[in-house]
Structures are given as C-alpha cells and as structure tokens.
Design a protein around this motif. Structure first.
Motif, PDB file in Angstrom:
ATOM      1  N   LEU A  63       0.718  -1.251   0.248  1.00 32.61           N
ATOM      2  CA  LEU A  63      -0.421  -0.120  -0.056  1.00 32.61           C
ATOM      3  C   LEU A  63       1.176   1.244  -0.408  1.00 32.61           C
ATOM      4  N   PRO A  64       0.658   2.186  -0.813  1.00 27.76           N
ATOM      5  CA  PRO A  64       1.008   3.541  -0.838  1.00 27.76           C
ATOM      6  C   PRO A  64       1.130   4.274   0.271  1.00 27.76           C
ATOM      7  N   PHE A  65       2.201   5.160   0.515  1.00 32.79           N
ATOM      8  CA  PHE A  65       2.437   6.106   1.826  1.00 32.79           C
ATOM      9  C   PHE A  65       2.450   7.260   1.119  1.00 32.79           C
ATOM     10  N   ASN A  66       2.702   8.902   1.381  1.00 31.19           N
ATOM     11  CA  ASN A  66       3.637   9.887   1.815  1.00 31.19           C
ATOM     12  C   ASN A  66       4.367   9.674   2.764  1.00 31.19           C
ATOM     13  N   TYR A  67       5.390  10.490   3.314  1.00 34.73           N
ATOM     14  CA  TYR A  67       6.220  10.515   4.281  1.00 34.73           C
ATOM     15  C   TYR A  67       7.292  12.034   4.027  1.00 34.73           C
ATOM     16  N   SER A  68       6.895  12.445   5.078  1.00 39.48           N
ATOM     17  CA  SER A  68       7.428  14.089   5.024  1.00 39.48           C
ATOM     18  C   SER A  68       8.809  13.785   6.235  1.00 39.48           C
ATOM     19  N   ASN A  69       9.835  14.519   5.815  1.00 38.84           N
ATOM     20  CA  ASN A  69      10.769  14.035   6.308  1.00 38.84           C
ATOM     21  C   ASN A  69      11.711  15.661   6.394  1.00 38.84           C
ATOM     22  N   HIS A  70      12.093  16.808   7.538  1.00 38.81           N
ATOM     23  CA  HIS A  70      12.241  17.560   7.477  1.00 38.81           C
ATOM     24  C   HIS A  70      12.264  18.516   5.606  1.00 38.81           C
ATOM     25  N   LYS A  77      10.884  17.115   3.087  1.00 43.43           N
ATOM     26  CA  LYS A  77      11.352  16.869   1.736  1.00 43.43           C
ATOM     27  C   LYS A  77      10.122  15.261   1.840  1.00 43.43           C
ATOM     28  N   ILE A  78       9.108  15.507   0.934  1.00 42.51           N
ATOM     29  CA  ILE A  78       7.865  14.458   0.932  1.00 42.51           C
ATOM     30  C   ILE A  78       8.644  13.195   0.038  1.00 42.51           C
ATOM     31  N   SER A  79       8.269  11.680   0.417  1.00 37.52           N
ATOM     32  CA  SER A  79       9.099  10.958  -0.454  1.00 37.52           C
ATOM     33  C   SER A  79       7.667   9.736  -0.093  1.00 37.52           C
ATOM     34  N   THR A  80       7.867   9.237  -1.286  1.00 36.34           N
ATOM     35  CA  THR A  80       6.658   8.375  -1.536  1.00 36.34           C
ATOM     36  C   THR A  80       7.369   6.768  -1.003  1.00 36.34           C
ATOM     37  N   TYR A  81       6.438   6.162  -1.149  1.00 39.89           N
ATOM     38  CA  TYR A  81       6.481   4.475  -0.063  1.00 39.89           C
ATOM     39  C   TYR A  81       5.667   3.920  -0.410  1.00 39.89           C
ATOM     40  N   ILE A  82       6.160   2.635  -0.432  1.00 39.05           N
ATOM     41  CA  ILE A  82       5.253   0.741  -0.515  1.00 39.05           C
ATOM     42  C   ILE A  82       5.447   0.053   0.520  1.00 39.05           C
ATOM     43  N   GLN A  83       4.380   0.594   1.022  1.00 37.73           N
ATOM     44  CA  GLN A  83       4.384  -0.565   2.490  1.00 37.73           C
ATOM     45  C   GLN A  83       4.596  -1.525   2.730  1.00 37.73           C
ATOM     46  N   THR A  84       5.908  -1.817   3.218  1.00 37.43           N
ATOM     47  CA  THR A  84       5.729  -3.988   2.767  1.00 37.43           C
ATOM     48  C   THR A  84       5.926  -4.502   4.600  1.00 37.43           C
ATOM     49  N   ASP A  85       5.142  -3.962   4.909  1.00 38.50           N
ATOM     50  CA  ASP A  85       4.519  -4.539   6.837  1.00 38.50           C
ATOM     51  C   ASP A  85       2.969  -4.385   6.963  1.00 38.50           C
ATOM     52  N   LYS A  86       2.749  -5.019   8.107  1.00 36.74           N
ATOM     53  CA  LYS A  86       1.882  -4.839   8.472  1.00 36.74           C
ATOM     54  C   LYS A  86       1.592  -3.384   8.860  1.00 36.74           C
ATOM     55  N   TYR A  87       2.436  -3.225   9.315  1.00 41.49           N
ATOM     56  CA  TYR A  87       2.440  -1.621   9.790  1.00 41.49           C
ATOM     57  C   TYR A  87       3.540  -0.399   8.944  1.00 41.49           C
ATOM     58  N   ALA A  88       3.245   0.796   8.702  1.00 42.34           N
ATOM     59  CA  ALA A  88       3.886   1.645   7.919  1.00 42.34           C
ATOM     60  C   ALA A  88       4.805   1.924   9.039  1.00 42.34           C
ATOM     61  N   PHE A  89       5.048   2.560   9.819  1.00 39.73           N
ATOM     62  CA  PHE A  89       5.560   3.367  10.997  1.00 39.73           C
ATOM     63  C   PHE A  89       5.668   1.976  12.406  1.00 39.73           C
ATOM     64  N   LYS A  90       6.723   1.603  12.436  1.00 39.12           N
ATOM     65  CA  LYS A  90       6.720   0.622  14.098  1.00 39.12           C
ATOM     66  C   LYS A  90       7.932   1.469  14.846  1.00 39.12           C
ATOM     67  N   ASN A  91       8.622   1.471  15.783  1.00 41.76           N
ATOM     68  CA  ASN A  91       9.672   1.539  16.578  1.00 41.76           C
ATOM     69  C   ASN A  91       9.809   2.872  16.256  1.00 41.76           C
ATOM     70  N   GLY A  92       9.121   4.043  15.232  1.00 37.70           N
ATOM     71  CA  GLY A  92      10.060   5.058  15.003  1.00 37.70           C
ATOM     72  C   GLY A  92      10.737   4.797  13.578  1.00 37.70           C
ATOM     73  N   SER A  93      10.229   3.998  12.515  1.00 38.79           N
ATOM     74  CA  SER A  93      11.502   3.158  11.769  1.00 38.79           C
ATOM     75  C   SER A  93       9.740   2.929  10.615  1.00 38.79           C
ATOM     76  N   ILE A  94      10.901   3.564   9.603  1.00 41.13           N
ATOM     77  CA  ILE A  94       9.590   3.344   8.014  1.00 41.13           C
ATOM     78  C   ILE A  94      10.202   2.310   7.654  1.00 41.13           C
ATOM     79  N   TYR A  95       8.479   1.058   7.719  1.00 46.04           N
ATOM     80  CA  TYR A  95       8.596  -0.195   7.097  1.00 46.04           C
ATOM     81  C   TYR A  95       7.901  -0.264   6.065  1.00 46.04           C
ATOM     82  N   GLY A  96       9.301   0.263   4.721  1.00 46.09           N
ATOM     83  CA  GLY A  96       8.389   0.543   3.366  1.00 46.09           C
ATOM     84  C   GLY A  96       9.737   0.584   2.797  1.00 46.09           C
ATOM     85  N   LYS A  97       9.710   0.355   1.191  1.00 44.38           N
ATOM     86  CA  LYS A  97      10.477   0.799   0.065  1.00 44.38           C
ATOM     87  C   LYS A  97       9.903   2.085  -0.709  1.00 44.38           C
TER      88      LYS A  97
END
Length: 140
Positions: A19-26, A28-48
């Motif tokens: 599933l696609p999602f956008n993430y903004s870091n400082h 800069k907006i980047s687009t990811y595909i979620q590769t795990d049950k959660y897009a974010f977990k323990n402060g980390s992105i689970y996507g490519k």
C-alpha cells in the motif's frame, strides 16, 4: 472480493507490492510502498521508497502464466500482430479497468487505439509495462 494492492518501482529499479503512503522528513516528501503490516513501527519506516509516477493498482486479474495484472501493464492477445499491444488503464466513464489497443503500421508511423473490457484476460500474456522496456517474451 479482490485484494487491494499497489505496485511501485523502487529507486533501484525493483518492483515492490503493498500500500502506498507519503512521508515528510524535514520538508522533503517521499513516496513509499508499505512492505509490512505497519508503515511505521518503533520509529522506523517499514516500506520501500518508490517513484510516485510508477504506482499502479492491481486489477485482481492474472495472465495465462499467473502473473498479476496492474495498471500500466502491456499485454498481447493470442495470435495478434507483434505490432500491436494493449495497455491496462482505468476508465472513469466505465468505472472499470480496460485494455487500450495500440498499433502501428509497417512504416511505424501510424498509431491508433481502441478500448475493450478485460473479460477473458487469463488467456493473454503480460509483455511488460509502460515504465520499463518491453520484455522479450512473445505469445507462442
């Protein structure tokens, strides 16, 4: 009911599904595909990270070899000219995925197109997509 899944091409040129999602870091907006049950977990992105323009939805159909069909995939119908191929697209007016035929003459200067629905898709072969070079696989 079909599974809702998307595909996108990573910056390294590999396809990932999820599933696609956008993430903004400082800023800069980047687009990811979620590769795990959660897009974010323990402060980390689970996507490519993927190229946003390559994100396409799965149609829920498969070709004759069992390959999933996505928007933007090119396919051929058995016994069709090698100068013709179809591209899977979403039609707002039909509220469904369609195949749009592209063809050219022997001089390779006259393109035309027509549309049809995707009934019987499992008899066709996906030969590539609009985001990468067409594969060499041909219908036998």
């Amino acid at each position: 009911m079909r599974e809702i899944v998307f595909r996108g091409m990573t910056k390294e040129g590999k396809w990932v599904e999820g599933l696609p999602f956008n993430y903004s870091n400082h800023g800069k907006i980047s687009t990811y595909i979620q590769t795990d049950k959660y897009a974010f977990k323990n402060g980390s992105i689970y996507g490519k990270e993927v190229w946003p323009e390559t994100i396409s939805e799965c149609t829920g159909l498969k070709d004759k070899y069992g390959k999933k069909a996505f928007e933007g995939d090119k396919f051929q119908i058995p016994f069709q000219s090698e100068n013709s191929w179809y591209v899977i697209e979403w039609s707002e007016s039909r509220a469904s995925f369609i195949g749009t035929l592209f063809s050219y003459n022997e001089r390779k200067d006259s393109y035309y197109h027509t549309m049809f629905d995707l009934r019987g898709f499992d008899e066709n072969v996906i030969i590539g997509n609009i985001y990468e070079v067409q594969s060499t696989e041909k219908i036998k």
